[in-house]
Write an enzyme that holds these catalytic residues in place. Structure first.
Site, PDB file in Angstrom:
ATOM      1  N   CYS A   1      -4.716   9.983 -18.571  1.00 53.46           N
ATOM      2  CA  CYS A   1      -4.478  11.347 -18.144  1.00 53.46           C
ATOM      3  C   CYS A   1      -5.762  12.167 -18.219  1.00 53.46           C
ATOM      4  O   CYS A   1      -6.119  12.859 -17.286  1.00 53.46           O
ATOM      5  CB  CYS A   1      -3.394  11.960 -19.013  1.00 53.46           C
ATOM      6  SG  CYS A   1      -2.932  13.578 -18.433  1.00 53.46           S
TER       7      CYS A   1
ATOM      8  N   GLY B   1      -6.977  10.251   1.210  1.00 56.21           N
ATOM      9  CA  GLY B   1      -6.600  11.659   1.242  1.00 56.21           C
ATOM     10  C   GLY B   1      -5.193  11.866   1.748  1.00 56.21           C
ATOM     11  O   GLY B   1      -4.626  12.934   1.593  1.00 56.21           O
TER      12      GLY B   1
ATOM     13  N   ASP C   1       1.256   1.778  -4.949  1.00 53.39           N
ATOM     14  CA  ASP C   1       1.264   2.626  -6.136  1.00 53.39           C
ATOM     15  C   ASP C   1       1.681   1.805  -7.345  1.00 53.39           C
ATOM     16  O   ASP C   1       2.381   0.799  -7.208  1.00 53.39           O
ATOM     17  CB  ASP C   1       2.198   3.824  -5.951  1.00 53.39           C
ATOM     18  CG  ASP C   1       1.666   5.069  -6.644  1.00 53.39           C
ATOM     19  OD1 ASP C   1       0.790   4.947  -7.523  1.00 53.39           O
ATOM     20  OD2 ASP C   1       2.135   6.170  -6.314  1.00 53.39           O
TER      21      ASP C   1
ATOM     22  N   ASP D   1       5.707   7.366  -0.973  1.00 53.15           N
ATOM     23  CA  ASP D   1       4.567   7.660  -0.092  1.00 53.15           C
ATOM     24  C   ASP D   1       4.918   7.443   1.380  1.00 53.15           C
ATOM     25  O   ASP D   1       4.479   8.195   2.247  1.00 53.15           O
ATOM     26  CB  ASP D   1       3.359   6.777  -0.450  1.00 53.15           C
ATOM     27  CG  ASP D   1       2.653   7.224  -1.721  1.00 53.15           C
ATOM     28  OD1 ASP D   1       2.510   8.432  -1.933  1.00 53.15           O
ATOM     29  OD2 ASP D   1       2.233   6.337  -2.493  1.00 53.15           O
TER      30      ASP D   1
ATOM     31  N   ASP E   1       4.062  13.656  -1.327  1.00 53.88           N
ATOM     32  CA  ASP E   1       4.989  13.522  -2.443  1.00 53.88           C
ATOM     33  C   ASP E   1       4.276  13.887  -3.738  1.00 53.88           C
ATOM     34  O   ASP E   1       3.060  13.758  -3.861  1.00 53.88           O
ATOM     35  CB  ASP E   1       5.608  12.115  -2.525  1.00 53.88           C
ATOM     36  CG  ASP E   1       4.580  11.044  -2.822  1.00 53.88           C
ATOM     37  OD1 ASP E   1       3.419  11.179  -2.378  1.00 53.88           O
ATOM     38  OD2 ASP E   1       4.925  10.064  -3.503  1.00 53.88           O
TER      39      ASP E   1
END
Lengths: 400, 400
Positions: free
Chosen positions: B56, B92, B111, B134, B289
């Protein structure tokens, strides 16, 4: 704030890609020398991987269990679809093949590997060739899109990360470009061991890929790259590990190992695209690529999905020069002669009629200056593969 | 024998997939209780991830750097191709879009995430919904093929691995099936932290996906799932961590946290497929999303690739009940009000004309029983996004 979505690392990936794009004209100094980039002289990319060798042990142990259900299942790798003239291929083949509308199919594959060499740029090239290799094994020549999948090691310093990861990406990108394709996206996650890989996708008409399950009795088996890539990588790492070097120094010189290392590097980075193109010309009946399971493991997986009752018999093992001696000196370590030594971005193993095979080997030597060999024959059998006792092991001396 | 090709782990993957197929009728006991499967009562899937929270921190720090080159680059996310009427989208955007022959395009995404909950089956479902999200953000309704990408933790015992990984795969597979698609292959590697993800691919005609870059001044912004999924997950983990529980027990009851946890679980596992289908009906101008960057991060990325000079202004933040209070009690930890709290498998953020947006929200509530909200407006601007000072934070009480 723990356990965050790794998807936040899309940020890190994009950052790295920006670096790469900015540095499109950055000079890639060959061969790789860490100090030339301000890294410590002791920097070794291969250290950012599973140093305990557990991956290999688990996988070798699992192999037998793995292949028996595949073999039993037989044609389940080859499922009927709503498109009457086309079949879906999935588990057990190199690519998934999904029939779509209007007679086209989506052919896709994904692969990843740990760093096996210390040169980041070459590692990127090899990883890309390794991903594309699965498409080429299905005779697919045009890859429409690639995604890059990277795992950045938590053990890298920020500096190491910012220097090394863009070089890996640059190598990956350059090989994708050599293959006539582009990287449309990707994902990066963070984990202690570094991994490098991706996804390759192609949308094909039926004559643009070759179904792998048409091997016939009387065919011969061709191999397009020599075995022993991993042996050469490990031997090269042992050059600066005196205790390990002691195991092989009686059978091989440092010069031999360096030559084998470069041969392996060239071989792994070389695309099997011409090999795939010629599969069409010479009417290949089915193929696979040699990677983590070794030649026998992949031959077995290929045999298991055949429509005919065939058996693949391997007589010849072409090996990078001196690496068979190295493997022998290491006892049980590599299992090269047994056909279980893992390869990275290894050759295609292809079945043709004998005449076609001879012409295929001639033409690939002509076009690429790289040898391909007839390594075995296809007999009637129960969809298995084997290496004969005392196979003919011979040295490949070519550049690739 | 160190540093082996991780591709050898294809074996392990296949083995697990065989287990999954064999166990297609295995009962998935709900909710997950480790002892019911012979695991230790203290087994926690979320422990097999980066417990130091570094992912993170790196990503948040990188965000600003990331977005500035993207913003400066503008239409580079949107490249000309040899197909005159179609454009290639890449970095992007949520998916890569590759124009192919005969007017079709290959739309792909990948992902991955760390385990954020301890329930392996639900984690598999969420990871699958997260990958597909996505595609849905690009208005793609039919996914043609998925690949599953798993990282098995080296810290798992063999028993834990053989029980937990097939449950994850089962969840992933069930959600893929709910989405009308199949898993054609995949790859598994070994690393200390567990990750779960995949690839989703679709071959589309131009009217089957929605280009994300047509947002117009006067549009309004719709959000289809509440924020605060990660806050709910963390608060739920704190139920058995007294020192952390102390930080929030004044603002929330254990019952509140359990309810929020289940709402978040349902929300994350819910596919955005209906949301994507209705984007076509109501003429969406562009969408993304909400995942790792939080609502503002993704709004900024969406703004940066627009063709028009627009700016996205967010006024409203719908949050899972009580989770705004939890976030507030934790000071700077979550950055929920600032729009930077990561979400997993979050909602779609979509721009429509105002009238269309109102009808869209009505119909999605009708069809799914799930609320969607108008959260902002589109003004003239320099392709950025912002949340107003003191946004209206309100509680979502629905099941999703």
């Amino acid at each position: 704030m723990t356990n965050q979505a790794a998807s936040t690392s899309k940020a890190a990936f994009l950052k790295l890609l920006c670096l790469t794009s900015d540095n499109d004209k950055m000079e890639v100094l060959r061969p790789f020398n860490p100090t030339a980039y301000g890294l410590n002289a002791t920097f070794r990319l291969t250290r950012f991987s599973d140093a305990k060798g557990t991956v290999c042990k688990v996988s070798q142990g699992v192999l037998a269990k793995l292949l028996s259900p595949l073999r039993a299942a037989g044609p389940t790798a080859n499922l009927k679809t709503k498109y009457a003239d086309q079949r879906r291929f999935g588990i057990g083949t190199d690519c998934s093949v999904t029939p779509l509308r209007y007679g086209v199919s989506l052919v896709e594959t994904t692969d990843l590997c740990y760093p096996i060499i210390d040169d980041p740029y070459m590692m990127g090239k090899i990883a890309c060739a390794n991903v594309l290799s699965d498409l080429y094994a299905m005779g697919v020549i045009e890859c429409d899109n690639m995604l890059m999948l990277l795992t950045v090691s938590t053990k890298m310093t920020e500096k190491e990360r910012d220097i090394v990861m863009p070089m890996i990406m640059r190598g990956f990108k350059d090989t994708a470009s050599e293959a006539g394709t582009k990287i449309g996206g990707g994902q990066t996650i963070v984990n202690p061991f570094c991994t490098i890989g991706g996804v390759a996708s192609a949308v094909c008409y039926p004559d643009e890929y070759i179904k792998p399950d048409n091997i016939m009795v009387g065919d011969v088996i061709v191999l397009t790259k020599p075995l022993g890539t991993l042996v050469a990588m490990i031997a090269h790492q042992w050059l600066d590990q005196p205790e390990n070097w002691g195991r092989i120094r009686k059978v091989v010189s440092q010069e031999d190992v360096r030559r084998a290392y470069h041969q392996a590097l060239n071989s792994m980075a070389r695309l099997s695209r011409t090999a795939a193109r010629l599969m069409h010309k010479y009417n290949a009946h089915g193929a696979t690529d040699i990677t983590g399971f070794g030649i026998l493991g992949h031959a077995q997986a290929l045999a298991a999905i055949q429509m005919q009752e065939v058996s693949l018999i391997i007589h010849n093992l072409p090996v990078i020069a001196k690496m068979a001696d190295v493997a022998k000196a290491c006892g049980d370590l590599f299992k090269l002669q047994e056909g279980h030594s893992p390869e990275v971005s290894g050759g295609l193993l292809i079945c043709f009629s004998r005449d076609d095979a001879i012409e295929y080997c001639k033409e690939i030597l002509d076009l690429e200056g790289a040898q391909a060999w007839i390594v075995g024959v296809v007999d009637k059998g129960n969809k298995t593969a084997q290496i004969i006792d005392n196979p003919n092991i011979f040295e490949s001396l070519s550049k690739y």
